[in-house]
Each structure stands twice: as structure tokens, then as C-alpha cells.
Design a protein around this motif. Sequence first.
Motif, PDB file in Angstrom:
ATOM      1  N   UNK A 106      17.170  19.502  42.698  1.00 23.55           N
ATOM      2  CA  UNK A 106      16.145  19.648  43.741  1.00 23.55           C
ATOM      3  C   UNK A 106      16.724  19.185  45.067  1.00 23.55           C
ATOM      4  N   UNK A 107      16.773  20.088  46.036  1.00 22.50           N
ATOM      5  CA  UNK A 107      17.281  19.749  47.367  1.00 22.50           C
ATOM      6  C   UNK A 107      16.181  19.178  48.256  1.00 22.50           C
ATOM      7  N   UNK A 108      14.958  19.670  48.053  1.00 21.71           N
ATOM      8  CA  UNK A 108      13.861  19.233  48.912  1.00 21.71           C
ATOM      9  C   UNK A 108      12.529  19.577  48.265  1.00 21.71           C
ATOM     10  N   UNK A 109      11.587  18.666  48.380  1.00 21.08           N
ATOM     11  CA  UNK A 109      10.196  18.977  48.058  1.00 21.08           C
ATOM     12  C   UNK A 109       9.631  19.639  49.311  1.00 21.08           C
ATOM     13  N   UNK A 110       9.150  20.856  49.175  1.00 16.81           N
ATOM     14  CA  UNK A 110       8.721  21.645  50.329  1.00 16.81           C
ATOM     15  C   UNK A 110       7.226  21.493  50.582  1.00 16.81           C
ATOM     16  N   UNK A 111       6.417  21.702  49.549  1.00 13.98           N
ATOM     17  CA  UNK A 111       4.966  21.738  49.738  1.00 13.98           C
ATOM     18  C   UNK A 111       4.269  21.168  48.524  1.00 13.98           C
ATOM     19  N   UNK A 144       0.423  11.162  44.930  1.00 18.61           N
ATOM     20  CA  UNK A 144       1.490  12.121  44.644  1.00 18.61           C
ATOM     21  C   UNK A 144       2.611  12.016  45.668  1.00 18.61           C
ATOM     22  N   UNK A 145       2.250  11.996  46.939  1.00 16.68           N
ATOM     23  CA  UNK A 145       3.252  11.988  48.009  1.00 16.68           C
ATOM     24  C   UNK A 145       4.138  10.758  47.964  1.00 16.68           C
ATOM     25  N   UNK A 146       3.547   9.612  47.732  1.00 15.96           N
ATOM     26  CA  UNK A 146       4.332   8.380  47.692  1.00 15.96           C
ATOM     27  C   UNK A 146       5.298   8.380  46.505  1.00 15.96           C
ATOM     28  N   UNK A 147       4.861   8.905  45.355  1.00 11.80           N
ATOM     29  CA  UNK A 147       5.760   8.975  44.205  1.00 11.80           C
ATOM     30  C   UNK A 147       6.920   9.934  44.486  1.00 11.80           C
ATOM     31  N   UNK A 148       6.639  11.078  45.077  1.00 11.48           N
ATOM     32  CA  UNK A 148       7.713  12.024  45.405  1.00 11.48           C
ATOM     33  C   UNK A 148       8.705  11.421  46.396  1.00 11.48           C
ATOM     34  N   UNK A 149       8.211  10.632  47.350  1.00 14.19           N
ATOM     35  CA  UNK A 149       9.103   9.951  48.290  1.00 14.19           C
ATOM     36  C   UNK A 149       9.997   8.938  47.604  1.00 14.19           C
ATOM     37  N   UNK A 150       9.454   8.213  46.634  1.00 11.35           N
ATOM     38  CA  UNK A 150      10.261   7.232  45.910  1.00 11.35           C
ATOM     39  C   UNK A 150      11.323   7.911  45.046  1.00 11.35           C
ATOM     40  N   UNK A 176      12.633  11.125  45.353  1.00 13.12           N
ATOM     41  CA  UNK A 176      13.599  11.993  46.036  1.00 13.12           C
ATOM     42  C   UNK A 176      14.045  11.475  47.402  1.00 13.12           C
ATOM     43  N   UNK A 177      13.570  10.308  47.817  1.00  9.77           N
ATOM     44  CA  UNK A 177      13.957   9.772  49.123  1.00  9.77           C
ATOM     45  C   UNK A 177      13.520  10.704  50.237  1.00  9.77           C
ATOM     46  N   UNK A 178      14.364  10.885  51.254  1.00  7.06           N
ATOM     47  CA  UNK A 178      14.021  11.748  52.387  1.00  7.06           C
ATOM     48  C   UNK A 178      13.729  13.180  51.944  1.00  7.06           C
ATOM     49  N   UNK A 179      14.383  13.639  50.895  1.00  9.13           N
ATOM     50  CA  UNK A 179      14.147  14.995  50.391  1.00  9.13           C
ATOM     51  C   UNK A 179      12.760  15.144  49.771  1.00  9.13           C
ATOM     52  N   UNK A 180      12.087  14.029  49.552  1.00 12.61           N
ATOM     53  CA  UNK A 180      10.736  14.065  48.997  1.00 12.61           C
ATOM     54  C   UNK A 180       9.645  14.189  50.039  1.00 12.61           C
ATOM     55  N   UNK A 195      -5.826  18.259  40.429  1.00 10.66           N
ATOM     56  CA  UNK A 195      -4.864  19.300  40.031  1.00 10.66           C
ATOM     57  C   UNK A 195      -3.866  19.412  41.158  1.00 10.66           C
ATOM     58  N   UNK A 196      -2.606  19.671  40.826  1.00  7.64           N
ATOM     59  CA  UNK A 196      -1.535  19.658  41.831  1.00  7.64           C
ATOM     60  C   UNK A 196      -0.606  20.843  41.638  1.00  7.64           C
ATOM     61  N   UNK A 197      -0.197  21.425  42.757  1.00  4.53           N
ATOM     62  CA  UNK A 197       0.849  22.452  42.773  1.00  4.53           C
ATOM     63  C   UNK A 197       2.013  21.915  43.602  1.00  4.53           C
ATOM     64  N   UNK A 198       3.215  22.262  43.194  1.00 11.45           N
ATOM     65  CA  UNK A 198       4.407  21.754  43.851  1.00 11.45           C
ATOM     66  C   UNK A 198       5.380  22.912  44.100  1.00 11.45           C
ATOM     67  N   UNK A 199       5.985  22.913  45.281  1.00 16.42           N
ATOM     68  CA  UNK A 199       7.042  23.866  45.606  1.00 16.42           C
ATOM     69  C   UNK A 199       8.261  23.056  46.007  1.00 16.42           C
ATOM     70  N   UNK A 200       9.398  23.361  45.357  1.00 21.08           N
ATOM     71  CA  UNK A 200      10.641  22.673  45.687  1.00 21.08           C
ATOM     72  C   UNK A 200      11.728  23.700  45.985  1.00 21.08           C
ATOM     73  N   UNK A 201      12.688  23.272  46.801  1.00 29.49           N
ATOM     74  CA  UNK A 201      13.883  24.070  47.051  1.00 29.49           C
ATOM     75  C   UNK A 201      14.985  23.514  46.190  1.00 29.49           C
ATOM     76  N   UNK A 202      15.777  24.423  45.594  1.00 27.01           N
ATOM     77  CA  UNK A 202      16.897  23.986  44.757  1.00 27.01           C
ATOM     78  C   UNK A 202      18.200  24.506  45.346  1.00 27.01           C
TER      79      UNK A 202
END
Length: 152
Positions: free
Chosen positions: A88-93, A114-120, A122-126, A145-152
Motif C-alpha cells: 500500500x503506497x497511500x490510503x486515498x479515501x 478509523x482515520x487515527x488507526x490508518x494514520x498509526x 501507515x504513517x503519512x501514507x495513511x 460501515x466503512x469503504x476504503x480506497x488505497x493506492x498500491x
Amino acid sequence: MPTPDVVLAELGLPVREVAPPAVAQVPAVRAGSFVFTSGQLPIRHGELLAAGRVGDTLGVADGQACAQWCVLNALAAIRSEIGDLGRVRRVVKVVVYVASGALFTDQALVANGASELLGRVFGDAGQHARSAVGVSALPLDAPVELELVVEI
């Protein structure tokens, strides 16, 4: 920086295998360099973590915990599609739906779980774009319910 799986293990939140969908969908779809998850519910060990509406029977902290489990399930779906969360290069949305009581307006605080966990993890990429949407009901009476889009 440690890998996402190492960070999650250190947090005591290892990502499990993706659960097979109960309806006509797939957990995640890869399109080019992006992976889109289906809506993920706060399912833990095969059961809904909590049920009901935030602001009625559940508080913000309950909603945040549910949002975190939704992230874990979304990451399992992503890993099943790409094999390694380290790709995962970046969490997008992130889109977070919150089953909300009639007067509840703190959906953004629930989504912070959700956002705080993704930041922990993936760091800046989160760091990501996000929507937090209040709804009257979700499948199985889930609070989040949650949807996630990531760049790889």
C-alpha cells in the motif's frame, strides 16, 4: 518504518483472513493501481461487535471501536487482493457510514476511530480524504460501515 502488519501486531490488532461475503459481492476489487473495498462491517470473530445506532443505544467511543474493526476487515480484504499490506503506497479515501440516532451529529468523531488507526498503521501514507455520513440503518443493524480506497 515497520510494516503495517508489524504495527498492527504491536497494537494487538492483527489482520485476520478475509471472511467470505454473505451476499453477491467481492470483498475488494483492484483497478489499475487502486484497490476499492466493499463496505465492511465491524465483524469480529464472525459476530457483529455491536448493534444499534450511535447516539441512541451506543456512544461515540462504541462507534469508534466499530470503525476500527471495519478498518481491520477492509485491510483483510485489501490483503486478500494484493497479498501484502506493505504494498500500500497511500490510503486515498475513506467513507464511513454511521447508523445515527435522530439528533446525533458527531459522525466525524466516530470516523476518527478509523482515520487515527490508518494514520498509526501507515504513517503519512495513511492520511486520506474522508466522508462521514449519518444514515438511519445499516445491514445487520451494524452501527458503522466503512469503504476504503488505497493506492498500491
